[in-house]
Design an enzyme around this catalytic site. Structure first.
Site, PDB file in Angstrom:
ATOM      1  N   SER A 153     -22.649 -23.425  49.181  1.00 27.00           N
ATOM      2  CA  SER A 153     -23.865 -22.790  49.607  1.00 27.00           C
ATOM      3  C   SER A 153     -24.170 -23.349  51.100  1.00 27.00           C
ATOM      4  CB  SER A 153     -24.964 -23.151  48.947  1.00 27.00           C
ATOM      5  OG  SER A 153     -26.346 -22.394  49.400  1.00 27.00           O
ATOM      6  N   TYR A 166     -30.743 -28.251  43.639  1.00 23.68           N
ATOM      7  CA  TYR A 166     -29.643 -27.490  44.121  1.00 23.68           C
ATOM      8  C   TYR A 166     -29.082 -27.904  45.314  1.00 23.68           C
ATOM      9  CZ  TYR A 166     -27.680 -23.104  45.084  1.00 23.68           C
ATOM     10  OH  TYR A 166     -26.471 -21.806  45.638  1.00 23.68           O
ATOM     11  N   LYS A 170     -25.088 -28.917  45.643  1.00 21.71           N
ATOM     12  CA  LYS A 170     -24.081 -28.220  46.645  1.00 21.71           C
ATOM     13  C   LYS A 170     -23.607 -29.345  47.437  1.00 21.71           C
ATOM     14  CE  LYS A 170     -24.273 -24.443  44.396  1.00 21.71           C
ATOM     15  NZ  LYS A 170     -22.887 -23.778  44.082  1.00 21.71           N
TER      16      LYS A 170
HETATM   17  P1  NAP Z   1     -25.307 -14.984  39.151  1.00 20.18           P
HETATM   18  O1  NAP Z   1     -25.375 -13.399  39.935  1.00 20.18           O
HETATM   19  O2  NAP Z   1     -26.353 -15.453  38.598  1.00 20.18           O
HETATM   20  O3  NAP Z   1     -23.960 -15.102  38.549  1.00 20.18           O
HETATM   21  C1  NAP Z   1     -23.540 -16.217  38.102  1.00 20.18           C
HETATM   22  C2  NAP Z   1     -22.353 -15.884  37.147  1.00 20.18           C
HETATM   23  O4  NAP Z   1     -21.932 -17.261  36.833  1.00 20.18           O
HETATM   24  C3  NAP Z   1     -22.409 -14.975  36.162  1.00 20.18           C
HETATM   25  O5  NAP Z   1     -21.111 -14.209  36.065  1.00 20.18           O
HETATM   26  C4  NAP Z   1     -22.634 -15.915  35.121  1.00 20.18           C
HETATM   27  O6  NAP Z   1     -22.486 -15.145  33.805  1.00 20.18           O
HETATM   28  C5  NAP Z   1     -21.649 -16.892  35.215  1.00 20.18           C
HETATM   29  N1  NAP Z   1     -22.224 -18.356  34.539  1.00 20.18           N
HETATM   30  C6  NAP Z   1     -23.168 -19.044  34.522  1.00 20.18           C
HETATM   31  N2  NAP Z   1     -23.208 -19.836  33.566  1.00 20.18           N
HETATM   32  C7  NAP Z   1     -21.987 -19.994  33.148  1.00 20.18           C
HETATM   33  C8  NAP Z   1     -21.349 -20.797  32.164  1.00 20.18           C
HETATM   34  N3  NAP Z   1     -21.738 -21.823  31.720  1.00 20.18           N
HETATM   35  N4  NAP Z   1     -19.974 -20.590  32.250  1.00 20.18           N
HETATM   36  C9  NAP Z   1     -19.161 -19.551  32.631  1.00 20.18           C
HETATM   37  N5  NAP Z   1     -19.722 -18.793  33.521  1.00 20.18           N
HETATM   38  C10 NAP Z   1     -21.015 -18.923  33.521  1.00 20.18           C
HETATM   39  O7  NAP Z   1     -25.028 -15.952  40.714  1.00 20.18           O
HETATM   40  P2  NAP Z   1     -24.510 -15.688  42.059  1.00 20.18           P
HETATM   41  O8  NAP Z   1     -25.840 -15.341  42.831  1.00 20.18           O
HETATM   42  O9  NAP Z   1     -23.419 -14.771  41.975  1.00 20.18           O
HETATM   43  O10 NAP Z   1     -23.800 -17.162  42.475  1.00 20.18           O
HETATM   44  C11 NAP Z   1     -22.814 -17.445  42.265  1.00 20.18           C
HETATM   45  C12 NAP Z   1     -22.231 -18.878  43.081  1.00 20.18           C
HETATM   46  O11 NAP Z   1     -22.739 -18.615  44.274  1.00 20.18           O
HETATM   47  C13 NAP Z   1     -23.124 -20.060  42.502  1.00 20.18           C
HETATM   48  O12 NAP Z   1     -22.395 -21.229  42.604  1.00 20.18           O
HETATM   49  C14 NAP Z   1     -24.366 -19.965  43.493  1.00 20.18           C
HETATM   50  O13 NAP Z   1     -24.760 -21.309  43.514  1.00 20.18           O
HETATM   51  C15 NAP Z   1     -23.741 -19.538  44.883  1.00 20.18           C
HETATM   52  N6  NAP Z   1     -24.404 -19.134  45.805  1.00 20.18           N
HETATM   53  C16 NAP Z   1     -25.288 -18.125  45.550  1.00 20.18           C
HETATM   54  C17 NAP Z   1     -26.153 -17.612  46.715  1.00 20.18           C
HETATM   55  C18 NAP Z   1     -26.817 -16.350  46.606  1.00 20.18           C
HETATM   56  O14 NAP Z   1     -27.864 -16.361  47.316  1.00 20.18           O
HETATM   57  N7  NAP Z   1     -26.691 -15.680  45.405  1.00 20.18           N
HETATM   58  C19 NAP Z   1     -25.923 -18.271  47.954  1.00 20.18           C
HETATM   59  C20 NAP Z   1     -25.244 -19.360  47.954  1.00 20.18           C
HETATM   60  C21 NAP Z   1     -24.385 -19.927  47.021  1.00 20.18           C
HETATM   61  P3  NAP Z   1     -22.677 -15.663  32.160  1.00 20.18           P
HETATM   62  O15 NAP Z   1     -24.177 -15.825  32.088  1.00 20.18           O
HETATM   63  O16 NAP Z   1     -22.498 -14.385  31.405  1.00 20.18           O
HETATM   64  O17 NAP Z   1     -22.084 -16.736  31.771  1.00 20.18           O
END
Ligand code: NAP
Length: 261
Positions: A153, A166, A170
């Site tokens: 991130s 968080y 990261k």
């Molecule tokens: P999201 O929409 O909440 O999706 C998270 C995914 O991870 C889901 O498929 C969830 O599925 C899975 N997950 C959660 N816990 C898990 C576990 N214990 N085992 C296996 N899978 C698991 O989140 P996102 O925004 O796409 O974020 C994805 C990544 O990008 C994260 O690392 C986040 O920190 C990073 N990120 C996000 C943003 C943003 O603004 N969205 C910005 C920077 C970085 P289940 O719940 O079915 O397991």
């Protein structure tokens, strides 16, 4: 138009194609993980999508196969180290890993209970280490190189209020990326991170719907817009491909300029 051929002495652009390469994407049922899985499949990779909710990963894999791509799905909780080890042993090796599963529970540190600290560090740091370890073990045993892509991130580079845990997680992922790159480089395994700014997903949507928060975020992004899922797709394919053959231990900021300002 006359067809011209490049002379043999000219450099050739390396391919971004990933045909025939196997990829594991964690948290691939929705959000950024789903976008990474789609991008890799469209580039020709045979993608394995994992998350805890079977219907989501199965839905994405089914849609990818229907579009003529190679994809399969499995249920896997990446915080369960034993299950991760068994899964990677039985289904690997994976020359491409997108270490994506992650979460956030934003709050001032003084209002953050132990349980929330554990959840964030367990998934964002410990599980990422375990998944990478098992994938590296599989690759080294098979004598294969590979590319590990950590979804970090912009918060792995800067700080922000209500994000102390968080940001800690990261920044840890960024440290892990550099250290692991040093460790596994001799095996031909590259390790890099992709660092998005805010993208509306299940993790962030509720916060971004608050107009004051959205305005605060947009004010910090010189390009003047939030990230979209498609913004991380090119960087993920690039880092997985031979086009990034000499890149390791690096961090690609996909942040609209947030960290440049
Ligand atoms: P999201 O929409 O909440 O999706 C998270 C995914 O991870 C889901 O498929 C969830 O599925 C899975 N997950 C959660 N816990 C898990 C576990 N214990 N085992 C296996 N899978 C698991 O989140 P996102 O925004 O796409 O974020 C994805 C990544 O990008 C994260 O690392 C986040 O920190 C990073 N990120 C996000 C943003 C943003 O603004 N969205 C910005 C920077 C970085 P289940 O719940 O079915 O397991």
């Amino acid at each position: 138009m006359r067809e011209t051929k490049l002379g043999a002495d000219m450099p050739r652009t390396p391919s971004w194609r990933l045909d025939g390469r196997r990829a594991l994407v964690t948290g691939a049922g929705r959000g950024i993980g789903m976008a990474a899985a789609v991008a890799l499949a469209e580039a020709g990779a045979d993608v394995t999508l994992v998350a805890r909710s079977a219907p989501e990963v199965q839905g994405v894999a089914t849609a990818l196969r229907a579009a003529g791509h190679r994809a399969s799905a499995a249920t896997l909780d990446v915080t369960d180290a034993e299950s991760v080890a068994r899964f990677v042993r039985e289904t690997g090796p994976y020359p491409i890993l997108v270490n994506n599963a992650g979460t956030n529970r934003p709050a001032p540190l003084t209002d953050t209970p132990d349980g929330d600290i554990d959840v964030m560090l367990d998934l964002n740091v410990r599980a990422a280490l375990v998944v990478a370890r098992e994938v590296v073990r599989g690759l080294v045993a098979a004598g294969q190189g590979g590319s590990i892509i950590q979804i970090s991130s912009q918060m792995g580079h800067v700080g922000a209020a209500r994000r102390t845990v968080y940001c800690a997680s990261k920044h840890a992922l960024e440290g892990m990326t550099k250290a692991l790159a040093c460790e596994v480089g001799p095996h031909g395994i590259r390790v890099n991170s992709v660092c998005p700014t805010f993208i509306a997903t299940d993790m962030t949507r509720a916060q971004l719907e608050r107009q004051d928060f959205r305005a605060e975020v947009l004010a910090k992004i010189p390009l003047g817009r939030l990230g979209e899922l498609c913004d991380i797709m090119g960087p993920v394919v690039f880092l997985a491909s031979d086009a990034a053959a000499l890149m390791t231990g690096a961090s690609l900021l996909v942040d609209g300029g947030w960290t440049a300002a």
